[in-house]
Design a protein around this motif. Structure first.
Motif, PDB file in Angstrom:
ATOM      1  N   HIS A 135      56.234  43.097  51.478  1.00  0.00           N
ATOM      2  CA  HIS A 135      55.289  42.488  50.576  1.00  0.00           C
ATOM      3  C   HIS A 135      54.246  41.626  51.265  1.00  0.00           C
ATOM      4  O   HIS A 135      54.213  40.894  52.145  1.00  0.00           O
ATOM      5  CB  HIS A 135      56.307  41.444  49.315  1.00  0.00           C
ATOM      6  CG  HIS A 135      57.174  42.110  48.687  1.00  0.00           C
ATOM      7  ND1 HIS A 135      56.655  42.798  47.703  1.00  0.00           N
ATOM      8  CD2 HIS A 135      58.431  42.317  48.766  1.00  0.00           C
ATOM      9  CE1 HIS A 135      57.630  43.214  46.895  1.00  0.00           C
ATOM     10  NE2 HIS A 135      58.844  43.007  47.694  1.00  0.00           N
ATOM     11  N   ARG A 136      52.889  42.061  50.700  1.00  0.00           N
ATOM     12  CA  ARG A 136      51.858  41.426  51.237  1.00  0.00           C
ATOM     13  C   ARG A 136      51.406  40.389  50.220  1.00  0.00           C
ATOM     14  O   ARG A 136      50.062  39.539  50.761  1.00  0.00           O
ATOM     15  CB  ARG A 136      50.549  42.318  51.505  1.00  0.00           C
ATOM     16  CG  ARG A 136      50.979  43.434  52.588  1.00  0.00           C
ATOM     17  CD  ARG A 136      49.531  44.317  52.752  1.00  0.00           C
ATOM     18  NE  ARG A 136      49.666  45.238  51.866  1.00  0.00           N
ATOM     19  CZ  ARG A 136      48.915  46.190  51.592  1.00  0.00           C
ATOM     20  NH1 ARG A 136      47.455  45.924  52.215  1.00  0.00           N
ATOM     21  NH2 ARG A 136      48.729  47.043  50.523  1.00  0.00           N
ATOM     22  N   ALA A 137      51.834  40.170  49.092  1.00  0.00           N
ATOM     23  CA  ALA A 137      51.501  39.010  48.407  1.00  0.00           C
ATOM     24  C   ALA A 137      52.636  38.462  47.684  1.00  0.00           C
ATOM     25  O   ALA A 137      53.836  38.840  47.478  1.00  0.00           O
ATOM     26  CB  ALA A 137      50.395  39.431  47.295  1.00  0.00           C
ATOM     27  N   ARG A 138      52.430  37.179  46.970  1.00  0.00           N
ATOM     28  CA  ARG A 138      53.525  36.385  46.473  1.00  0.00           C
ATOM     29  C   ARG A 138      53.508  36.951  44.998  1.00  0.00           C
ATOM     30  O   ARG A 138      52.599  36.832  44.348  1.00  0.00           O
ATOM     31  CB  ARG A 138      53.221  35.000  46.331  1.00  0.00           C
ATOM     32  CG  ARG A 138      53.342  34.266  47.686  1.00  0.00           C
ATOM     33  CD  ARG A 138      53.111  32.680  47.618  1.00  0.00           C
ATOM     34  NE  ARG A 138      52.113  32.218  47.075  1.00  0.00           N
ATOM     35  CZ  ARG A 138      52.073  31.653  46.081  1.00  0.00           C
ATOM     36  NH1 ARG A 138      52.880  31.360  45.112  1.00  0.00           N
ATOM     37  NH2 ARG A 138      50.759  31.192  45.538  1.00  0.00           N
ATOM     38  N   ARG A 139      54.471  37.796  44.836  1.00  0.00           N
ATOM     39  CA  ARG A 139      54.820  38.518  43.438  1.00  0.00           C
ATOM     40  C   ARG A 139      55.982  38.423  42.923  1.00  0.00           C
ATOM     41  O   ARG A 139      56.342  39.242  41.994  1.00  0.00           O
ATOM     42  CB  ARG A 139      54.078  40.086  43.521  1.00  0.00           C
ATOM     43  CG  ARG A 139      54.953  40.801  44.727  1.00  0.00           C
ATOM     44  CD  ARG A 139      54.392  42.235  44.555  1.00  0.00           C
ATOM     45  NE  ARG A 139      53.107  42.527  45.091  1.00  0.00           N
ATOM     46  CZ  ARG A 139      52.755  43.167  46.386  1.00  0.00           C
ATOM     47  NH1 ARG A 139      53.814  43.858  47.133  1.00  0.00           N
ATOM     48  NH2 ARG A 139      51.433  43.330  46.795  1.00  0.00           N
ATOM     49  N   MET A 140      57.062  37.604  43.599  1.00  0.00           N
ATOM     50  CA  MET A 140      58.408  37.688  43.199  1.00  0.00           C
ATOM     51  C   MET A 140      58.538  36.641  41.958  1.00  0.00           C
ATOM     52  O   MET A 140      58.265  35.582  41.985  1.00  0.00           O
ATOM     53  CB  MET A 140      59.391  37.222  44.412  1.00  0.00           C
ATOM     54  CG  MET A 140      59.764  38.234  45.241  1.00  0.00           C
ATOM     55  SD  MET A 140      60.197  39.782  44.484  1.00  0.00           S
ATOM     56  CE  MET A 140      60.866  40.425  46.067  1.00  0.00           C
ATOM     57  N   HIS A 141      58.611  37.096  40.738  1.00  0.00           N
ATOM     58  CA  HIS A 141      58.758  36.349  39.319  1.00  0.00           C
ATOM     59  C   HIS A 141      60.334  36.134  39.306  1.00  0.00           C
ATOM     60  O   HIS A 141      61.054  37.079  39.317  1.00  0.00           O
ATOM     61  CB  HIS A 141      58.175  37.258  38.393  1.00  0.00           C
ATOM     62  CG  HIS A 141      56.736  37.392  38.284  1.00  0.00           C
ATOM     63  ND1 HIS A 141      56.314  38.467  39.295  1.00  0.00           N
ATOM     64  CD2 HIS A 141      55.773  36.975  37.491  1.00  0.00           C
ATOM     65  CE1 HIS A 141      54.867  38.175  39.115  1.00  0.00           C
ATOM     66  NE2 HIS A 141      54.641  37.374  38.178  1.00  0.00           N
ATOM     67  N   ALA A 142      60.672  34.813  39.091  1.00  0.00           N
ATOM     68  CA  ALA A 142      62.109  34.516  38.970  1.00  0.00           C
ATOM     69  C   ALA A 142      62.144  33.333  38.117  1.00  0.00           C
ATOM     70  O   ALA A 142      60.979  32.731  37.678  1.00  0.00           O
ATOM     71  CB  ALA A 142      62.530  33.892  40.362  1.00  0.00           C
ATOM     72  N   LEU A 143      63.279  32.961  37.390  1.00  0.00           N
ATOM     73  CA  LEU A 143      63.532  31.989  36.727  1.00  0.00           C
ATOM     74  C   LEU A 143      63.710  30.610  37.374  1.00  0.00           C
ATOM     75  O   LEU A 143      64.005  30.879  38.640  1.00  0.00           O
ATOM     76  CB  LEU A 143      64.593  32.357  35.683  1.00  0.00           C
ATOM     77  CG  LEU A 143      64.528  32.807  34.516  1.00  0.00           C
ATOM     78  CD1 LEU A 143      64.043  34.204  34.710  1.00  0.00           C
ATOM     79  CD2 LEU A 143      65.719  33.008  33.446  1.00  0.00           C
ATOM     80  N   ALA A 144      63.511  29.601  36.816  1.00  0.00           N
ATOM     81  CA  ALA A 144      63.850  28.485  37.707  1.00  0.00           C
ATOM     82  C   ALA A 144      65.226  28.326  38.417  1.00  0.00           C
ATOM     83  O   ALA A 144      65.453  27.678  39.455  1.00  0.00           O
ATOM     84  CB  ALA A 144      63.611  27.010  36.861  1.00  0.00           C
ATOM     85  N   GLU A 145      66.093  28.736  37.607  1.00  0.00           N
ATOM     86  CA  GLU A 145      67.432  28.689  38.429  1.00  0.00           C
ATOM     87  C   GLU A 145      67.765  29.763  39.749  1.00  0.00           C
ATOM     88  O   GLU A 145      68.711  29.338  40.205  1.00  0.00           O
ATOM     89  CB  GLU A 145      68.677  29.393  37.030  1.00  0.00           C
ATOM     90  CG  GLU A 145      68.511  28.216  36.061  1.00  0.00           C
ATOM     91  CD  GLU A 145      67.647  28.933  34.888  1.00  0.00           C
ATOM     92  OE1 GLU A 145      68.077  28.378  33.683  1.00  0.00           O
ATOM     93  OE2 GLU A 145      66.742  29.396  35.171  1.00  0.00           O
ATOM     94  N   ARG A 146      66.675  30.630  39.897  1.00  0.00           N
ATOM     95  CA  ARG A 146      66.942  31.526  40.920  1.00  0.00           C
ATOM     96  C   ARG A 146      67.959  32.284  41.206  1.00  0.00           C
ATOM     97  O   ARG A 146      68.650  32.505  42.061  1.00  0.00           O
ATOM     98  CB  ARG A 146      66.497  30.874  42.199  1.00  0.00           C
ATOM     99  CG  ARG A 146      65.169  30.311  42.318  1.00  0.00           C
ATOM    100  CD  ARG A 146      64.947  29.805  43.740  1.00  0.00           C
ATOM    101  NE  ARG A 146      63.504  29.496  43.933  1.00  0.00           N
ATOM    102  CZ  ARG A 146      62.863  28.823  45.071  1.00  0.00           C
ATOM    103  NH1 ARG A 146      63.453  29.134  46.079  1.00  0.00           N
ATOM    104  NH2 ARG A 146      61.511  28.588  44.966  1.00  0.00           N
ATOM    105  N   THR A 147      68.643  32.614  39.951  1.00  0.00           N
ATOM    106  CA  THR A 147      69.933  33.571  39.838  1.00  0.00           C
ATOM    107  C   THR A 147      69.755  34.667  38.953  1.00  0.00           C
ATOM    108  O   THR A 147      68.946  34.656  37.933  1.00  0.00           O
ATOM    109  CB  THR A 147      71.207  32.965  39.268  1.00  0.00           C
ATOM    110  OG1 THR A 147      70.913  32.453  38.105  1.00  0.00           O
ATOM    111  CG2 THR A 147      71.187  31.602  40.342  1.00  0.00           C
TER     112      THR A 147
END
Length: 464
Positions: A135-147
């Motif tokens: 990945h060349r950019a920050r594009r990981m979408h996650a919930l606050a829990e990260r699970t």
């Protein structure tokens, strides 16, 4: 693995008094739930048939990170990215083997899905501080829990609130088609084992892959036949069986997500962020054996090739702090996975290797130039050293039913079935035909992006 075969039933109509839904979805994982949300937005009734008592699937076992470009959230944070760049990254990681039409469809569809899910009240954040391989950019979408479990819970709440119906403890065994190859319904086993039926006008296969089917793994992924399976037991290969029975086209059956950081014997995924930020993998001889930044999927094969099929993830205090921001790692540490050594000699004793060999290995992992595999290090690791024993695992397969850009299942001659759709683990993904083609997040890209596109396609078929 299921103990009953997937079957095709040919009939002109379903049994008398069979209930009917416009759309039926096999599997209430991330793919199925996303598709259901899209269908409900179009005002269409849908029924999800889920084998488990609580929807989970492979998503619940993951970190729940969804890659997406040009989302509202990404733009609001000033992150420079585009669908074009995202698609280029996917294709580059897959060595050009990924299906271009699906890469385009999913990288665009997942943006629509994320933005729509936000409007439904799901709150995302974008992972900061590091980039996953490829990945060349920050594009990981996650919930606050990260699970992944938290993501699944949010998707299930959203689908239910939108009006989607779900039947749990319902294992789909039969696809019913008429002589024109049009799906007319499905047969499923309820909790008591009795068969029940539901008719439909559109069917979406959003069930999982075949990683939990040892026979298919041995046939299609021989290098992983003895690997630990870290995925969901529902990965029984039903979609493959139905596809073969229907003489549908299959694709990318050699593609899969491996993981070279499956904590053993505790049985958990350790975040690869530690490797990307300077950690190394050391074998039982005290040596590194690959460039860890190429990706955790292909690392599974490299680790399994080492003596005993194991390796040690070695890192230091700053990287331990990073690891502890990931719930999966925290759980593994609580289970006793972490070992700490004050110096190289103690670390060598822990690993069971010669201290001078290990010292030379760590000395070579330095900022000056690049190592034997071409990896560049930002800084050397410093004592005290931390180590976690890992092995290579099979997590999720990436091949399956071949589909077009609308997620319609294709016949051998390339013509689509009129009302049979597939996405997520049931269909080919965007990782190409080998383990190294998997880029971090490709599974949820196919599940969420594919689910959104399939839901839109089903809605279009029903309205037309």
């Amino acid at each position: 693995m299921t103990d009953h075969p997937a079957r095709i039933v040919r009939a002109a109509q379903m049994p008398e008094e069979t209930p009917r839904f416009p759309a039926v979805i096999v599997g209430a994982g991330a793919c199925g739930l996303t598709a259901a949300i899209r269908l409900r937005e179009a005002g269409i009734e849908c029924l999800l048939l889920e084998r488990d008592s609580v929807p989970s699937g492979s998503t619940a076992l993951s970190s729940g990170f969804i890659p997406a470009a040009e989302t509202r959230l990404q733009r609001s944070l000033g992150i420079e990215d585009s669908h074009t760049q995202f698609a280029e990254d996917v294709m580059a990681k897959a060595h050009g083997q990924a299906a271009p039409h699906l890469v385009k469809t999913y990288t665009e569809g997942v943006t629509q899905a994320i933005d729509a899910l936000e409007k439904h009240g799901i709150v995302f954040e974008i992972l900061d501080g590091f980039l996953y391989p490829g990945h060349r950019a920050r594009r990981m979408h996650a919930l606050a829990e990260r699970t992944g479990a938290a993501l699944m819970a949010a998707l299930e709440r959203t689908a239910t609130a939108a009006g989607a119906d779900t039947l749990t403890d319902s294992v789909v065994r039969e696809l019913w088609l008429n002589e024109s190859d049009r799906v007319i319904g499905v047969g499923y086993a309820a909790l008591d084992g009795a068969m029940a039926y539901v008719a439909c006008d559109v069917l979406l296969l959003a069930c999982n892959g075949f990683g939990g089917n040892p026979s298919l793994v041995g046939e299609l992924l021989p290098e992983m036949k003895n690997a630990t399976f870290g995925g969901h037991v529902g990965n029984d290969g039903s979609a493959i069986a139905w596809g073969r029975a229907l003489q549908a086209r299959l694709a990318d059956l050699g593609g899969y997500q491996g993981h070279g950081s499956w904590v053993t014997p505790q049985g958990a995924l350790m975040t690869w962020a530690v490797m990307m930020e300077g950690g190394v993998q050391i074998n039982a001889e005290g040596r590194r054996f690959h460039d860890e930044t190429h990706g955790y999927s292909e690392a599974a094969v490299h680790v399994l090739e080492q003596p005993g099929g194991v390796a040690w993830n070695v890192f230091d205090d700053p990287l331990l702090s990073l690891a502890r921001t990931f719930p999966d790692y925290v759980d593994a540490e609580k289970a006793g996975a972490l070992r700490t050594a004050p110096d190289v000699a103690s670390l060598a004793k822990l690993i069971g290797c010669e201290a001078d060999v290990l010292q030379a290995t760590l000395d070579a992992a330095a900022p000056e130039g690049s190592d034997a595999w071409g990896r560049h290090f930002k800084r050397p690791l410093k004592a005290p050293y931390h180590a976690v024993k890992v092995t290579g695992a099979l997590f999720h397969t990436q091949g399956g039913l071949d589909i077009d850009s609308q997620c319609q299942v294709l016949r051998q001659d390339g013509r689509p079935f009129s009302n049979l759709l597939a996405a997520g683990g049931a269909a080919r993904g965007v990782s190409g035909n080998e383990v190294s083609g998997y880029m971090s997040g490709n599974g949820l890209l196919s599940a969420v992006g594919g689910g959104w596109v399939a839901g839109a396609t089903a809605a279009g078929i029903l309205k037309n």
